[in-house]
Every structure is written in structure tokens, then in C-alpha cells.
Design a protein around this motif. Structure first.
Motif, PDB file in Angstrom:
ATOM      1  N   VAL A  16      -1.870   6.590   1.864  1.00  0.00           N
ATOM      2  CA  VAL A  16      -2.861   6.422   0.865  1.00  0.00           C
ATOM      3  C   VAL A  16      -2.460   5.093   0.005  1.00  0.00           C
ATOM      4  O   VAL A  16      -3.554   4.333  -0.663  1.00  0.00           O
ATOM      5  N   ALA A  17      -1.357   4.694  -0.287  1.00  0.00           N
ATOM      6  CA  ALA A  17      -0.943   3.564  -0.929  1.00  0.00           C
ATOM      7  C   ALA A  17      -1.594   2.246  -0.160  1.00  0.00           C
ATOM      8  O   ALA A  17      -1.937   1.427  -0.886  1.00  0.00           O
ATOM      9  N   ILE A  18      -1.362   2.278   1.009  1.00  0.00           N
ATOM     10  CA  ILE A  18      -1.914   0.960   1.671  1.00  0.00           C
ATOM     11  C   ILE A  18      -3.333   0.771   1.727  1.00  0.00           C
ATOM     12  O   ILE A  18      -3.943  -0.355   1.151  1.00  0.00           O
ATOM     13  N   TYR A  19      -4.131   2.052   2.052  1.00  0.00           N
ATOM     14  CA  TYR A  19      -5.650   1.770   2.140  1.00  0.00           C
ATOM     15  C   TYR A  19      -6.226   1.892   0.619  1.00  0.00           C
ATOM     16  O   TYR A  19      -7.239   0.935   0.499  1.00  0.00           O
ATOM     17  N   GLY A  68       0.236  -5.426  -9.919  1.00  0.00           N
ATOM     18  CA  GLY A  68       0.475  -3.985  -9.486  1.00  0.00           C
ATOM     19  C   GLY A  68       0.062  -3.620  -8.371  1.00  0.00           C
ATOM     20  O   GLY A  68       0.914  -3.117  -7.214  1.00  0.00           O
ATOM     21  N   ALA A  69      -0.996  -3.626  -7.843  1.00  0.00           N
ATOM     22  CA  ALA A  69      -1.785  -3.231  -6.775  1.00  0.00           C
ATOM     23  C   ALA A  69      -1.147  -3.922  -5.549  1.00  0.00           C
ATOM     24  O   ALA A  69      -0.899  -3.422  -4.586  1.00  0.00           O
ATOM     25  N   LEU A  70      -0.837  -5.178  -5.567  1.00  0.00           N
ATOM     26  CA  LEU A  70      -0.440  -5.887  -4.524  1.00  0.00           C
ATOM     27  C   LEU A  70       1.008  -5.522  -4.080  1.00  0.00           C
ATOM     28  O   LEU A  70       1.502  -5.566  -3.178  1.00  0.00           O
ATOM     29  N   ILE A  75       4.798  -3.083  -0.467  1.00  0.00           N
ATOM     30  CA  ILE A  75       6.099  -2.027  -0.517  1.00  0.00           C
ATOM     31  C   ILE A  75       5.436  -1.068   0.703  1.00  0.00           C
ATOM     32  O   ILE A  75       6.441  -0.820   1.609  1.00  0.00           O
ATOM     33  N   SER A  76       4.489  -0.432   0.523  1.00  0.00           N
ATOM     34  CA  SER A  76       4.238   0.549   1.545  1.00  0.00           C
ATOM     35  C   SER A  76       3.742   0.136   2.894  1.00  0.00           C
ATOM     36  O   SER A  76       4.161   0.709   3.841  1.00  0.00           O
ATOM     37  N   GLY A  77       3.086  -1.047   3.021  1.00  0.00           N
ATOM     38  CA  GLY A  77       2.473  -1.796   4.124  1.00  0.00           C
ATOM     39  C   GLY A  77       3.557  -2.208   4.932  1.00  0.00           C
ATOM     40  O   GLY A  77       3.718  -2.261   6.155  1.00  0.00           O
ATOM     41  N   PHE A  78       4.429  -3.003   4.260  1.00  0.00           N
ATOM     42  CA  PHE A  78       5.367  -3.967   4.766  1.00  0.00           C
ATOM     43  C   PHE A  78       6.928  -3.708   4.644  1.00  0.00           C
ATOM     44  O   PHE A  78       7.697  -4.514   5.031  1.00  0.00           O
ATOM     45  N   TYR A 275      -1.477   6.596  -9.147  1.00  0.00           N
ATOM     46  CA  TYR A 275      -1.529   5.469  -9.451  1.00  0.00           C
ATOM     47  C   TYR A 275      -2.693   4.428  -8.813  1.00  0.00           C
ATOM     48  O   TYR A 275      -3.014   3.224  -9.235  1.00  0.00           O
ATOM     49  N   SER A 276      -2.914   4.866  -7.777  1.00  0.00           N
ATOM     50  CA  SER A 276      -4.086   3.903  -6.972  1.00  0.00           C
ATOM     51  C   SER A 276      -5.392   4.084  -7.545  1.00  0.00           C
ATOM     52  O   SER A 276      -6.150   2.928  -7.706  1.00  0.00           O
TER      53      SER A 276
END
Length: 326
Positions: A16-19, A68-70, A75-78, A275-276
Motif C-alpha cells: 500500500v505504501a509503495i503504490y 513526505g511521500a517520497l 523506505i517501503s520500496g527500497f 498516511y497515504s
């Protein structure tokens, strides 16, 4: 069984955080720059007080997404957390993010209040909507929140989290943490700006419904209707985005006391979703304006295909000019 469920929810939180954050970045950053381009390119917007606030908001929305979003996406993706790699970055990021967020929400409140004054039938109140007052209020807002947010880099540091047993850039002062959770996140970044923007947005919309019966120049009348409709829909959208975040912030201190790892994993998923959704409000204004206002769509087309095209053509002609030989 519990560990399997926990892993499933944690994996869902990661996806969810990634997408969602990736989506916010993809649409939000280009949209923010297009907003800035349109507002700065047209004299109609440059000389309007409400548009002045929206220019500030558009600039800071891009900053919020990058800070924020970046960060959440990376963090979630890499599995790269820049905040624990550098203590200065940990403190600077939280300071800038909180400052940008508070200035943005304040400017949205000021924009709706300004639009209410601009569309009011009382001439005395209309005088409050002027560019000099707008610039003073913007400067005061930026200075005040820049000073106020100094508390964040003072109390935030890289520490070992007791809940995740990992290093994290987080608040180290229990008293400030209670203030941040119970007042700042819920009131200052939630219910108060939502209430003010909704109240004055509705009042401004009511004023524009009666503006046809008053002696107002046609250009000014159409601009007021355009800006009021754009603001009102954005206010409704912002209220939804911030309300999800506020509700989860209220629930957090109670659910985090649970000893059940599955309950905590479920709540982490809900937190990530809220948060997203929070980043929808800086990511979507451009698309709200495009969908709501036909006039804004025409202005966008004119800026992109007339003004920008002519500017690029002039630059190309200047580059192709050959100086005469002596």
C-alpha cells in the motif's frame, strides 16, 4: 499462525505504501508545477489575492510530497531510510515538513476567508481583500510557523524504537509527544483548518450565487465564481483526506498499548493507508481544478499551447541567429 497473519498484514502495508505514495508522487509533482505555471503565467491570477495564496500552497505542496511521500515510498520500496542515516537530515526533514504543512493549511484558510471578503456585498469588507494585506499575512504566516516548528528538530532524534526494535527518527520528549498527538495532529492539522475552510468556503459560495444581482465587472464576476468553486471542491477533498488521518491519530495511543501482534499489524496497515490518503490533499489540487472549472481548462490550454509555445519558439529563433561577420 499469529506470525503468519502479522507477516501478511506487514506485506500489505508495504505494498500500500509503495503504490499509493508512488501514485501521489507521479500525479502530485507535475500537477503542482502546472498549477504554479498557470497561476504565474496569467495576469488575471497574478493580480488576484486568492490566487496569491494558491501559488504559495502549490509550491509547498510539492515540498510536502518530496519530504513526505517520497521518503515513505523509498523506505517501503527500497528499504532505504534517509532519516536514520543522517541526524541533521532527520531533524531538517521533520522541521521543513511540519512548517510546510502548517503554512499550507493556514494559506488555505486565508484563501477561503479572502474569497469570502472579495465576494461579500459589503464594500467595507471587500476592502480587506487586497494584495498588500495578502502579502503581509503570508509573510506573518511563514515567519510564525517557521519559528513555531523549531520545537520539532529540538525534540526529534534518531533513537531505537521500542515497538519495532529498529532505529527511527522520532520524538524523544514524552510531553511534546502528547502535545503533538493530542493537539497538533488532531486540532492544528485537522479539525480547525477543516472547520474554517468549510465555513468560509460555503459562505463565499453563497456570496457568488448572489453576485449576479450586484454591479460587478464581468471579468471579476467570472473569476470569483471560478476560484470559489475550485476552492470549495478542494476544501471538501481536503477534509476527507485530513479526517482519515485525524481519526487514526486519535486511535493510535489506545491501540498501540495492545500486546497482540496481529492487532498491531492490522493497525499499522490502517496507519499506512491513512498516511497515504493524507498526501492526496497536496497531490490532487491541479486535477480538482481541471475537473471543476472549464475556465481553468481553457487557461491551462492557452498557457501550454500558446504562451509556452511562443516562448520556446523565441528561444529557438534566438539560438539559431547567426551573428554577422565583421
Amino acid at each position: 499462525m499469529a506470525s503468519t497473519s502479522t507477516s501478511s498484514f506487514d506485506y500489505a502495508s508495504q505494498q500500500v505504501a509503495i503504490y499509493l505514495n508512488g501514485f501521489n508522487l507521479i500525479i502530485g509533482i507535475p500537477g503542482g508545477f502546472l498549477n504554479i505555471l498557470v497561476f504565474l503565467s496569467l495576469k488575471t491570477f497574478r493580480e488576484n489575492t486568492c490566487s496569491f495564496y494558491l501559488i504559495i500552497v502549490s509550491c509547498l505542496n510539492v515540498g510536502q510530497l518530496l519530504l513526505g511521500a517520497l521518503s515513505r515510498f523509498v523506505i517501503s520500496g527500497f528499504s532505504i531510510d534517509w532519516t536514520i542515516m543522517s541526524r541533521p537530515y532527520c531533524k531538517l526533514r521533520i522541521y521543513l515538513f511540519q512548517t510546510f504543512s502548517l503554512i499550507t493549511l493556514t494559506c488555505m484558510c486565508l484563501a477561503t476567508i479572502d474569497q469570502y471578503f472579495a465576494t461579500c456585498k459589503r464594500v467595507r469588507w471587500q476592502k480587506w481583500s487586497n494584495i498588500t494585506t495578502t502579502r503581509y499575512l503570508t509573510a506573518i504566516t511563514i515567519i510564525f510557523w517557521s519559528i513555531f516548528s523549531i520545537l520539532y528538530p529540538i525534540y526529534y532524534d534518531i533513537v531505537l524504537s521500542l515497538t519495532t526494535n529498529k532505529l527511527s527518527c522520532m520524538n524523544t520528549n514524552p510531553t511534546f509527544d502528547r502535545y503533538n498527538t493530542n493537539f497538533h495532529q488532531i486540532i492544528m492539522q485537522g479539525f480547525l483548518p477543516n472547520f474554517l475552510t468549510a465555513l468560509f468556503g460555503i459562505l463565499a459560495y453563497y456570496n457568488t450565487k448572489n453576485i449576479a444581482y450586484r454591479i460587478v465587472p464581468l471579468v471579476r464576476r467570472e473569476l470569483d465564481k471560478q476560484l470559489t468553486s475550485m476552492l470549495l471542491v478542494q476544501v471538501i477533498f481536503n477534509t476527507f483526506s485530513l479526517l482519515c488521518y485525524n481519526i487514526v491519530s486519535i486511535m493510535g495511543p489506545y491501540i498501540n498499548t495492545s500486546k497482540d501482534p496481529v492487532v498491531l499489524a492490522k493497525f499499522r496497515l490502517v496507519q499506512i493507508i491513512s498516511y497515504s490518503i493524507y498526501y492526496f490533499y497536496p497531490a490532487c489540487p491541479f486535477y480538482i481544478y481541471v475537473c471543476v472549472s472549464e475556465r481553468f481548462r481553457r487557461q491551462l490550454t492557452y498557457v501550454l499551447f500558446v504562451k509556452v509555445f511562443k516562448h520556446c519558439k523565441r528561444l529557438q529563433l534566438a539560438a539559431n541567429e547567426v551573428e554577422p561577420q565583421p
